[in-house]
Scaffold this motif. Structure first.
Motif, PDB file in Angstrom:
ATOM      1  N   UNK C 209       0.838  -1.201   0.000  1.00 17.81           N
ATOM      2  CA  UNK C 209       0.000   0.000   0.000  1.00 17.81           C
ATOM      3  C   UNK C 209       0.873   1.250   0.000  1.00 17.81           C
ATOM      4  N   UNK C 210       1.948   1.232   0.799  1.00 15.35           N
ATOM      5  CA  UNK C 210       2.833   2.395   0.855  1.00 15.35           C
ATOM      6  C   UNK C 210       3.448   2.697  -0.500  1.00 15.35           C
ATOM      7  N   UNK C 211       3.897   1.643  -1.174  1.00 14.90           N
ATOM      8  CA  UNK C 211       4.547   1.860  -2.469  1.00 14.90           C
ATOM      9  C   UNK C 211       3.523   2.122  -3.561  1.00 14.90           C
ATOM     10  N   UNK C 212       2.280   1.830  -3.288  1.00 15.12           N
ATOM     11  CA  UNK C 212       1.248   2.022  -4.301  1.00 15.12           C
ATOM     12  C   UNK C 212       1.372   1.052  -5.453  1.00 15.12           C
ATOM     13  N   UNK C 213       1.821  -0.174  -5.180  1.00 18.42           N
ATOM     14  CA  UNK C 213       1.990  -1.123  -6.278  1.00 18.42           C
ATOM     15  C   UNK C 213       0.636  -1.510  -6.867  1.00 18.42           C
ATOM     16  N   UNK C 214       0.658  -1.970  -8.098  1.00 21.51           N
ATOM     17  CA  UNK C 214      -0.584  -2.288  -8.816  1.00 21.51           C
ATOM     18  C   UNK C 214      -0.448  -3.652  -9.484  1.00 21.51           C
ATOM     19  N   UNK C 215      -1.560  -4.117 -10.008  1.00 22.56           N
ATOM     20  CA  UNK C 215      -1.555  -5.328 -10.814  1.00 22.56           C
ATOM     21  C   UNK C 215      -1.313  -6.585  -9.994  1.00 22.56           C
ATOM     22  N   UNK C 216      -0.774  -7.628 -10.639  1.00 23.77           N
ATOM     23  CA  UNK C 216      -0.560  -8.897  -9.942  1.00 23.77           C
ATOM     24  C   UNK C 216       0.293  -8.744  -8.679  1.00 23.77           C
ATOM     25  N   UNK C 217       1.229  -7.796  -8.668  1.00 20.15           N
ATOM     26  CA  UNK C 217       2.060  -7.624  -7.484  1.00 20.15           C
ATOM     27  C   UNK C 217       1.193  -7.202  -6.299  1.00 20.15           C
ATOM     28  N   UNK C 218       0.260  -6.278  -6.543  1.00 21.78           N
ATOM     29  CA  UNK C 218      -0.634  -5.836  -5.476  1.00 21.78           C
ATOM     30  C   UNK C 218      -1.587  -6.967  -5.093  1.00 21.78           C
ATOM     31  N   UNK C 219      -2.123  -7.655  -6.097  1.00 17.28           N
ATOM     32  CA  UNK C 219      -3.111  -8.686  -5.800  1.00 17.28           C
ATOM     33  C   UNK C 219      -2.470  -9.858  -5.051  1.00 17.28           C
ATOM     34  N   UNK C 220      -1.174 -10.111  -5.323  1.00 13.55           N
ATOM     35  CA  UNK C 220      -0.494 -11.182  -4.603  1.00 13.55           C
ATOM     36  C   UNK C 220      -0.259 -10.793  -3.156  1.00 13.55           C
ATOM     37  N   UNK C 221      -0.332  -9.486  -2.858  1.00 12.60           N
ATOM     38  CA  UNK C 221      -0.162  -9.037  -1.479  1.00 12.60           C
ATOM     39  C   UNK C 221      -1.512  -8.777  -0.826  1.00 12.60           C
TER      40      UNK C 221
END
Lengths: 167, 198, 362, 312, 149
Positions: C209-221
């Protein structure tokens, strides 16, 4: 050991390798390959030049006429020229055999000329390009295209008005 | 459909003391885009802090220099010379001022926060609030002469050392392409080569 | 064993598809510090895009990156259509969805295959690539190119599919459906994969959330965010899109998210083919005039949310176009994932975000 | 038995030398071919390793600026020479027994460690950080697998009551191959874990992992020097697999030609089943995982086997 | 002398059956790289049957595939790595970017074409070229390489 199943399958079914380069290569019909240019259909509208992103198409006015040049070595094969060409004068073929030695680099090009002619009606010097068929109904017949090719823009307009254009 | 929370405009107006101009549109599929221009760039940090409490995610930022307004007609005799056109907030449209747009994502909807900064001005860094602002701000600094105040790591991001700073300010206003000479050379060689027609 | 080294990874490194450069300080086999040097694929596309008209830019944006080569022109076209007030025909919406999902399958399978390559499991890599090759055949038969498919244009799409082609696509889909199911089993049970990916390169939900990642990387977290659901475009508002999330945030979870998404993409393409409406594929045959204005468009590229901001002045050339690619944010998060990783895992972790450097650096 | 005048012959022609090199290259070719078939490809011709070698011989060897040149170029020579010697030490049951002057099992064990040492030296001499990492990995791996190997050999020697290879073979000719003796299976299992690590194949090709350290020690080598490493690795396959055959499976017909054929057949079976299938059906371990693996399984198994044999 | 020549000729014929490939990405959009990887590594095209092998190190390579328009940042690295490839070698430019700069030619950050810095032997135009076209280019490169080895 799910993978052993795949090994067995591979051994039973044999290699999936295609015979190319020792045999012919399969080419899909829609393959976007080498650009072809049909001089007789070109209206000289330069739409292809305007949409060509890498600048592979170039029109030049020369003393002899309008010169069309296209260099394959910077073409990105996007097909926009074909998409926006009103007369299908530019066409993307399915030919992909384009690998060449480096000394052929600059001969990988198309050079065509739409010559000047004298208008068969008024005698003015004009380009012998194909007429633009957009919005013309019924479409031009090949004979009409040949006729119009010999006319200057003003005389073409007149001829079109006489022909009657319902659309 | 509209942006969540519904009172976002009121919240923004209450936070940005210099004043805001707010508009929003919703497309056919119900996706909302809101545009909020701040009159004063000094309200930026407070506004962004508000957005963070609302759960907004910083998508990216855009910096650019809007074109200058066309010159006004020459004043008639006796009249005061016309005021130059300005953006909301008073920055003059001289073609050199920066428009900085921060794009926030609010659960699928987009809120764009815009500030205007005069040429040679500075803007606060959002990196302490949003880690995602780090790279976009560094990129802004190398492509424009804009200064991002208090950026924790103001180093070059993408540009090669051989390319001078503020690349876009030098290159974008001119209509020519930097390497157009290469293309010219190519066409000369193609014309000089009489290969097989193909 | 406990010496300190500084090793350069890249810019030309065989494990990396694209040039990127890390300076990695290691203590024995453990990474102690990572410095990311970017910019090797910076081609100045944001500059070029202001020098070309919007039609040329459809092609230019497609060449920003060949793995997300459908998403870029699609988002760009969506932004231009918003400015010009063009409404694309329903058939074009469905065709855009189909093109998008075909690219997604190929892209995800490529990434998952490279993972197998990086752990040294060549047979699995080749198998995945063979499966992917069937999707490449679909692309080549339907669009005429295997990477830059050129599906989009301003106001619609440039390709159409007839019954014969639909049945070909369906046939390819059912053949890879079985294979992808099998791959899901292999990736979730094979020891070679599990021992190198479980618990490796962890990005916690808070960090994500802090890094604001998106896509599969976010969904895997464990972050439930997918543009196709949150801000639907094309025909996604009329289709059933399953979003897959995992909680662990490690390399394995990311690979699994991609495999499940490839599986879902098959369903989405089938749904689109089932309900494909008749009609034109472009709003207008001519080149439409583009007025001044600004717009934002978002779409879900294979790597995550792709956002375009387009500003037009009274000129056929855009005044400013800015886009944020998914890898841009995910790449920054690599610093967290690589912290105290093993040297052997560097390439695996880097690959797990499916880094698209050409997208990121433009 | 062979005379000492035939020692040069044994080292240079048969069963070492030309014969062993050709055999090693052929085994590599078969390995690549079968791997390709398992992966659903056609694969290279059987003679491909030989083609590669001829090609490398015609290329230029480049020495990196920061490399220590004598060491850099000497390392592959020593490596290939040591394996040439080792190949002459491997018996072929019923056909060839190495002359005791050349050395016994212990010498062979020492020689087997040379390639790994050579790779370490080459890695550090090349001056590349990847070479250095390859060095430390090679060392860790060697530490891990040498222990089980020594214990396995000790087990066999204890069982036979001699370190002489001739005795080991003779014992098995009489009492039957250890391969079929359940008492020796723990030792066999430990050996089966050892040789992939020694040959540097997946899952233990960690020091040379292409995608991690770009082929590690070999990264900076080119041309003939690289070719020598290829020869070394081909010979090593012959030696290590030959050692395995001598230790566990030496039973063979007593006549010359048939004995050679039987030996070849065993080598091929071991190469294809033990190397090819293994390396294509799994991925690489991390160095710490491999280290722990060796401390856990092969070491325990080899200790167990030693205890069993000692108590029996 | 003739025997030597014959042997040399024979060795040449053998050597040419082992062309090892190394790929340099000079800032490409990764389309050509993915296609190179596809060509080199997947069963359907299996270039290993031509003796080709993908190397991890430039020092092992015989044929160099270059993709991408040569960005300013990568230029020096590309030249350094290219110099590490031992002679004799053959260079293939894959895709239009290294040949002419393609769509990126006119950018400030691009130094295309590649052939003003390195000797290129074969051009394979395409955006990206399909794997079969890359194989065709490699085949032409092998023909050139035969004359050099």
């Amino acid at each position: 050991m799910n993978f052993l199943k795949i090994f067995v399958r591979n051994l039973v079914n044999g290699p999936s390798t295609v015979s190319f380069p020792f045999g012919p290569a399969w080419t899909p019909a829609r393959m976007r390959g080498r650009i072809e240019f049909k001089l007789p259909s070109c209206t000289g509208c330069r739409a292809c030049e305007q949409v060509c992103a890498p600048g592979a198409i170039r029109f030049d006015k020369t003393p002899e006429g309008l010169r069309f040049m296209m260099w394959h070595n910077t073409c990105v094969f996007c097909g926009l020229c074909e998409f926006y060409c009103p007369t299908d004068a530019i066409h993307q073929s399915d030919d992909w055999h384009m690998a060449h030695a480096v000394d052929q680099k600059f001969s990988m090009a198309i050079r065509e000329l739409i010559p000047y002619t004298n208008c068969s009606a008024c005698g003015m010097k004009t380009l012998a390009s194909a007429p633009n068929p957009v919005g013309i109904n019924p479409p031009y017949t090949p004979e009409e295209i040949e006729q119009h090719r010999q006319l200057c823009p003003a005389c073409r307009k007149k001829a079109l008005a006489e022909r009657g254009n319902p659309s | 459909m509209s942006l969540k929370p519904d009172n976002i405009e009121a919240l923004l107006t209450a936070t940005a003391l210099g004043g805001v101009s707010f508009r929003q549109t919703t497309d056919a599929k119900g996706v909302c885009s809101a545009w909020c221009t701040l009159a004063s760039s000094s309200d930026l940090l407070a506004t962004v802090a508000l957005l963070k409490t609302l759960g907004a995610r910083l998508s990216t930022m855009t910096v650019f220099q809007p074109k200058a307004s066309p010159p006004p007609p020459a004043p008639k005799e006796g009249e005061a010379p016309p005021q130059p056109l300005t953006f909301f907030g008073g920055v003059i449209q001289d073609g050199k001022s920066y428009e900085i747009a921060y794009h926030f994502d609010l659960d699928g909807d987009t809120l764009t926060l815009i500030v205007h900064v005069a040429s040679g001005g500075q803007v606060d860094s959002l990196t302490p609030l949003y880690r995602a602002a780090d790279w976009p701000e560094r990129e802004a600094m190398e492509l424009y002469a804009l200064v991002v105040r208090a950026h924790p790591n103001p180093q070059r991001l993408f540009l090669d050392p051989s390319i001078d700073n503020a690349a876009f300010e030098r290159l974008i206003p001119y209509s020519t392409l930097t390497n157009a000479g290469v293309s010219k050379g190519f066409w000369e060689k193609i014309m000089a080569t009489t290969g097989p027609k193909s | 064993m406990s010496e300190n080294f500084t090793i350069p990874v890249g810019p030309l490194h065989v494990a990396l598809e694209e040039p990127m450069y890390f300076r990695i300080e290691v203590h024995g086999e453990t990474v102690s510090k990572v410095t990311i040097n970017a910019g090797h694929v910076h081609r100045g596309v944001e500059y070029l895009i202001t020098k070309r008209n919007v039609f040329q830019n459809i092609v230019l944006t497609e060449r920003i990156c060949s793995l997300c080569s459908n998403s870029h022109p699609q988002a760009f076209a969506m932004a231009i259509e918003q400015i010009a007030g063009l409404k694309i025909p329903p058939r074009a919406e469905y065709l855009r969805t189909i093109a998008d999902e075909i690219k997604r399958i190929a892209s995800h399978l490529f990434n998952v295959g490279i993972l197998a390559h990086l752990v040294g499991f060549e047979s699995l890599f080749m198998h995945v690539m063979e499966v992917r090759e069937r999707m490449q055949d679909v692309k080549e038969c339907t669009f005429g190119n295997r990477m830059d498919i050129g599906a989009n244009t301003i106001g619609g799409v440039r390709y159409d599919i007839d019954d014969e082609r639909i049945s070909f696509i369906r046939q390819q889909l059912s053949s890879i459906e079985k294979e992808i199911d099998e791959l899901i089993t292999i990736y979730s049970t094979d020891n070679s994969i599990l021992r190198r990916t479980k618990g490796v390169g962890v990005l916690s939900q808070q960090d994500a959330l802090d890094c604001g990642v998106v896509g599969p990387v976010a969904r895997a977290a464990g972050i439930h965010y997918d543009v196709r659901i949150k801000a639907p475009y094309a025909a996604y508002d009329r289709l059933d899109v399953a979003v897959h999330t995992f909680q662990d945030g490690d390399v394995w979870s990311r690979a699994m998210v991609r495999l499940y998404e490839a599986r879902t993409a098959i369903d989405i393409i089938r749904q689109s083919l089932d309900s494909l409406p008749a009609g034109p594929t472009v709003a207008t045959d001519e080149r439409p005039p583009i007025p001044a204005g600004e717009a934002i468009a978002k779409c879900e590229a294979p790597r995550g949310e792709l956002i375009y901001y387009v500003r037009m002045a009274d000129s056929p050339k855009p005044e400013r176009v800015k886009w944020r690619v998914p890898s841009f944010l995910n790449w920054d998060a690599l610093g967290i994932m690589l912290d105290r990783a093993k040297i052997s895992d560097i390439a695996i972790i880097v690959n797990s975000i499916d880094p698209c450097i050409s997208c990121t650096e433009r | 038995m062979l005379q000492s005048t035939t020692i040069p012959l044994a080292v240079l022609l048969f069963p070492g030398g030309v014969f062993a090199v050709a055999l090693g290259l052929m085994l590599k070719g078969m390995d690549r071919r079968l791997a390709a078939r398992l992966q659903g490809r056609i694969g290279p011709p059987l003679a491909q390793p030989f083609y590669d070698l001829v090609k490398l011989a015609r290329k230029r060897t480049m020495v990196p600026d920061i490399a220590a040149e004598p060491v850099f170029l000497g390392a592959p020579l020593i490596g290939a020479a040591s394996m040439l010697l080792a190949a002459a030490l491997v018996p072929i049951a019923g056909v060839y027994t190495p002359d005791p002057i050349l050395g016994d099992l212990l010498v062979l064990l020492y020689l087997l460690a040379v390639p790994a040492v050579v790779l370490m030296v080459a890695g550090s001499a090349s001056g590349s950080p990847f070479g250095a990492i390859g060095f430390s990995r090679e060392m860790a791996l060697m530490l891990a697998y040498e222990g089980p190997l020594v214990l396995v050999v000790a087990t066999v020697a204890l069982r036979v009551g001699s370190f002489s290879i001739a005795d080991i073979i003779a014992y098995q000719q009489v009492h039957g191959a250890f391969l079929f003796d359940p008492m020796m299976w723990p030792a066999l299992a430990a050996f089966l874990a050892f040789y992939p690590a020694n040959l540097g194949i997946i899952p233990f090709d960690i020091p040379e992992a292409e995608t991690e350290v770009l082929e590690g020690p070999l990264l900076e080598y080119s041309g003939p020097a690289l070719g020598l490493f290829k020869v070394m690795s081909a010979l090593k396959a012959v030696v290590v697999l030959g050692l395995g055959i001598a230790l566990f499976w030496p039973s063979a017909p007593d006549s010359g030609a048939l004995g050679i054929l039987a030996h070849l057949a065993k080598l091929i079976v071991m190469m294809l089943l033990g190397v090819t299938v293994l390396r294509v059906s799994m991925g690489r371990m991390r160095i710490d995982q491999a280290f722990h693996f060796f401390l856990k399984w092969p070491l325990a198994l080899s200790v167990l086997s030693l205890v069993i044999v000692a108590c029996a | 002398m003739t025997l030597l020549q014959t042997l040399n000729e024979k060795a040449k014929q053998i050597a040419v059956r082992s062309p090892w490939i190394y790929r340099i990405n000079a800032g490409s959009c990764n389309g050509c790289d993915v296609e190179c990887a596809t060509t080199a590594l997947i069963p359907r095209y299996d270039v290993e049957r031509l003796g080709c092998q993908y190397c991890g190190s430039p020092r092992h390579a015989d044929i160099v595939l270059i993709t991408g328009p040569l960005t300013a940042r990568i230029k020096d690295d590309v030249l350094r790595v290219f110099a590490e490839v031992p002679d004799p070698k053959v260079t293939v430019a894959v895709g239009v970017c290294p040949i002419s700069g393609g769509i990126f030619r006119e950018s400030y950050a691009v130094h295309a074409p590649v052939d003003q810095y390195l000797p290129v032997d074969v051009n394979v135009p395409g955006c990206p070229p399909r794997p079969q076209a890359i194989i065709e280019g490699i085949a032409q490169a092998i023909a050139i390489w035969r004359e050099r080895i």
